[in-house]
Design a protein around this motif. Structure first.
Motif, PDB file in Angstrom:
ATOM      1  N   THR A  23       0.452  -1.435   0.504  1.00 53.79           N
ATOM      2  CA  THR A  23       0.165  -0.213   0.004  1.00 53.79           C
ATOM      3  C   THR A  23       0.775   1.343  -0.209  1.00 53.79           C
ATOM      4  O   THR A  23       0.663   2.003  -0.953  1.00 53.79           O
ATOM      5  N   ILE A  24       1.550   1.369   0.619  1.00 56.75           N
ATOM      6  CA  ILE A  24       2.665   2.248   1.029  1.00 56.75           C
ATOM      7  C   ILE A  24       3.783   2.100  -0.069  1.00 56.75           C
ATOM      8  O   ILE A  24       3.910   3.924  -1.035  1.00 56.75           O
ATOM      9  N   GLN A  25       3.887   1.409  -1.117  1.00 59.60           N
ATOM     10  CA  GLN A  25       4.691   1.426  -2.446  1.00 59.60           C
ATOM     11  C   GLN A  25       3.664   1.778  -3.001  1.00 59.60           C
ATOM     12  O   GLN A  25       4.283   3.088  -4.046  1.00 59.60           O
ATOM     13  N   GLY A  26       2.138   1.080  -3.261  1.00 60.44           N
ATOM     14  CA  GLY A  26       2.191   2.339  -4.035  1.00 60.44           C
ATOM     15  C   GLY A  26       1.321   3.742  -4.628  1.00 60.44           C
ATOM     16  O   GLY A  26       1.664   4.498  -5.013  1.00 60.44           O
ATOM     17  N   GLY A  27       1.078   3.804  -3.301  1.00 61.73           N
ATOM     18  CA  GLY A  27       1.222   5.459  -2.767  1.00 61.73           C
ATOM     19  C   GLY A  27       2.354   6.706  -3.000  1.00 61.73           C
ATOM     20  O   GLY A  27       2.061   7.874  -4.198  1.00 61.73           O
ATOM     21  N   THR A  28       3.814   5.803  -2.944  1.00 60.39           N
ATOM     22  CA  THR A  28       4.772   6.405  -3.040  1.00 60.39           C
ATOM     23  C   THR A  28       4.914   6.341  -4.579  1.00 60.39           C
ATOM     24  O   THR A  28       5.355   7.680  -5.625  1.00 60.39           O
ATOM     25  N   ILE A  29       4.512   5.775  -5.290  1.00 57.73           N
ATOM     26  CA  ILE A  29       5.178   5.835  -7.199  1.00 57.73           C
ATOM     27  C   ILE A  29       3.822   6.231  -7.132  1.00 57.73           C
ATOM     28  O   ILE A  29       3.841   7.683  -7.997  1.00 57.73           O
ATOM     29  N   LEU A  30       2.325   6.666  -6.441  1.00 53.41           N
ATOM     30  CA  LEU A  30       1.572   7.717  -7.393  1.00 53.41           C
ATOM     31  C   LEU A  30       1.920   8.400  -7.009  1.00 53.41           C
ATOM     32  O   LEU A  30       1.716   9.600  -7.757  1.00 53.41           O
ATOM     33  N   TRP A  31       2.221   8.970  -5.640  1.00 58.78           N
ATOM     34  CA  TRP A  31       3.011  10.086  -5.688  1.00 58.78           C
ATOM     35  C   TRP A  31       3.914  11.371  -6.762  1.00 58.78           C
ATOM     36  O   TRP A  31       3.660  12.439  -7.612  1.00 58.78           O
ATOM     37  N   PHE A  32       4.491  10.258  -7.277  1.00 56.37           N
ATOM     38  CA  PHE A  32       6.105  10.538  -8.078  1.00 56.37           C
ATOM     39  C   PHE A  32       5.689  10.182  -9.635  1.00 56.37           C
ATOM     40  O   PHE A  32       5.793  11.180  -9.905  1.00 56.37           O
ATOM     41  N   VAL A  33       4.436   9.268  -9.796  1.00 57.27           N
ATOM     42  CA  VAL A  33       4.062  10.076 -11.217  1.00 57.27           C
ATOM     43  C   VAL A  33       3.189  11.182 -11.738  1.00 57.27           C
ATOM     44  O   VAL A  33       3.315  11.639 -12.251  1.00 57.27           O
ATOM     45  N   LEU A  34       2.637  11.304 -10.341  1.00 58.01           N
ATOM     46  CA  LEU A  34       1.970  12.870 -10.466  1.00 58.01           C
ATOM     47  C   LEU A  34       2.853  14.350 -10.299  1.00 58.01           C
ATOM     48  O   LEU A  34       2.952  15.273 -11.591  1.00 58.01           O
ATOM     49  N   PHE A  35       3.851  13.835 -10.029  1.00 60.97           N
ATOM     50  CA  PHE A  35       5.673  14.339  -9.822  1.00 60.97           C
ATOM     51  C   PHE A  35       5.295  14.799 -11.282  1.00 60.97           C
ATOM     52  O   PHE A  35       6.091  15.843 -11.862  1.00 60.97           O
ATOM     53  N   LEU A  36       6.110  14.320 -12.153  1.00 59.52           N
ATOM     54  CA  LEU A  36       6.319  13.624 -13.285  1.00 59.52           C
ATOM     55  C   LEU A  36       5.271  13.930 -14.954  1.00 59.52           C
ATOM     56  O   LEU A  36       5.618  14.304 -15.423  1.00 59.52           O
ATOM     57  N   VAL A  37       3.982  13.909 -14.136  1.00 61.54           N
ATOM     58  CA  VAL A  37       3.123  14.380 -15.224  1.00 61.54           C
ATOM     59  C   VAL A  37       3.272  15.770 -14.625  1.00 61.54           C
ATOM     60  O   VAL A  37       2.832  16.235 -16.068  1.00 61.54           O
ATOM     61  N   GLN A  38       3.010  16.507 -14.323  1.00 58.51           N
ATOM     62  CA  GLN A  38       3.140  17.709 -13.805  1.00 58.51           C
ATOM     63  C   GLN A  38       3.782  18.606 -14.193  1.00 58.51           C
ATOM     64  O   GLN A  38       3.993  20.031 -14.908  1.00 58.51           O
ATOM     65  N   LEU A  39       5.341  18.398 -14.118  1.00 55.51           N
ATOM     66  CA  LEU A  39       6.463  19.082 -14.193  1.00 55.51           C
ATOM     67  C   LEU A  39       6.521  19.567 -16.162  1.00 55.51           C
ATOM     68  O   LEU A  39       6.605  20.493 -16.337  1.00 55.51           O
ATOM     69  N   PRO A  40       5.687  18.866 -17.018  1.00 57.88           N
ATOM     70  CA  PRO A  40       6.141  19.828 -18.626  1.00 57.88           C
ATOM     71  C   PRO A  40       5.374  20.808 -18.228  1.00 57.88           C
ATOM     72  O   PRO A  40       5.627  22.155 -19.118  1.00 57.88           O
ATOM     73  N   PHE A  41       4.509  21.236 -17.383  1.00 55.27           N
ATOM     74  CA  PHE A  41       3.592  22.440 -17.371  1.00 55.27           C
ATOM     75  C   PHE A  41       3.801  23.138 -16.701  1.00 55.27           C
ATOM     76  O   PHE A  41       3.159  24.291 -15.406  1.00 55.27           O
TER      77      PHE A  41
END
Length: 93
Positions: A23-41
């Motif tokens: 659960t913690i690993q999944g949440g951490t991955i989700l936060w990092f993916v959200l970070f990467l997705v927002q970087l271009p903007f």
């Protein structure tokens, strides 16, 4: 004003155990993916004073890494304790 001491009317339930590490690993991955997705903007966020959204996601990923370290250690300790109690460690009087 007098405050009466509160006493519980029933026993507290046992804590729920589940796939805590996953659960913690999944949440951490989700936060990092959200970070990467927002970087271009970033430029658009900066124009609207919203760069904190990006840094919040990075902070969530960083805190998640600490959480993974913590829950892995907790999980290992629980498994060691269970193995010790199953190992027949008895105390004689």
């Amino acid at each position: 004003m007098h405050m009466a001491k509160w006493t519980p009317k029933h026993e507290a339930p046992e804590p729920l155990e589940g796939p805590v590490v996953a659960t913690i690993q999944g949440g951490t991955i989700l936060w990092f993916v959200l970070f990467l997705v927002q970087l271009p903007f970033y430029g658009s966020y900066a124009d609207h004073d919203r760069t904190w959204w990006i840094w919040t996601c990075l902070a969530g990923a960083g805190l998640g890494l600490i959480g993974i370290w913590y829950v892995r250690g907790r999980d290992a300790a629980l498994k060691r304790a269970a193995a010790t109690s199953e190992g027949g460690a008895t105390v004689s009087e």
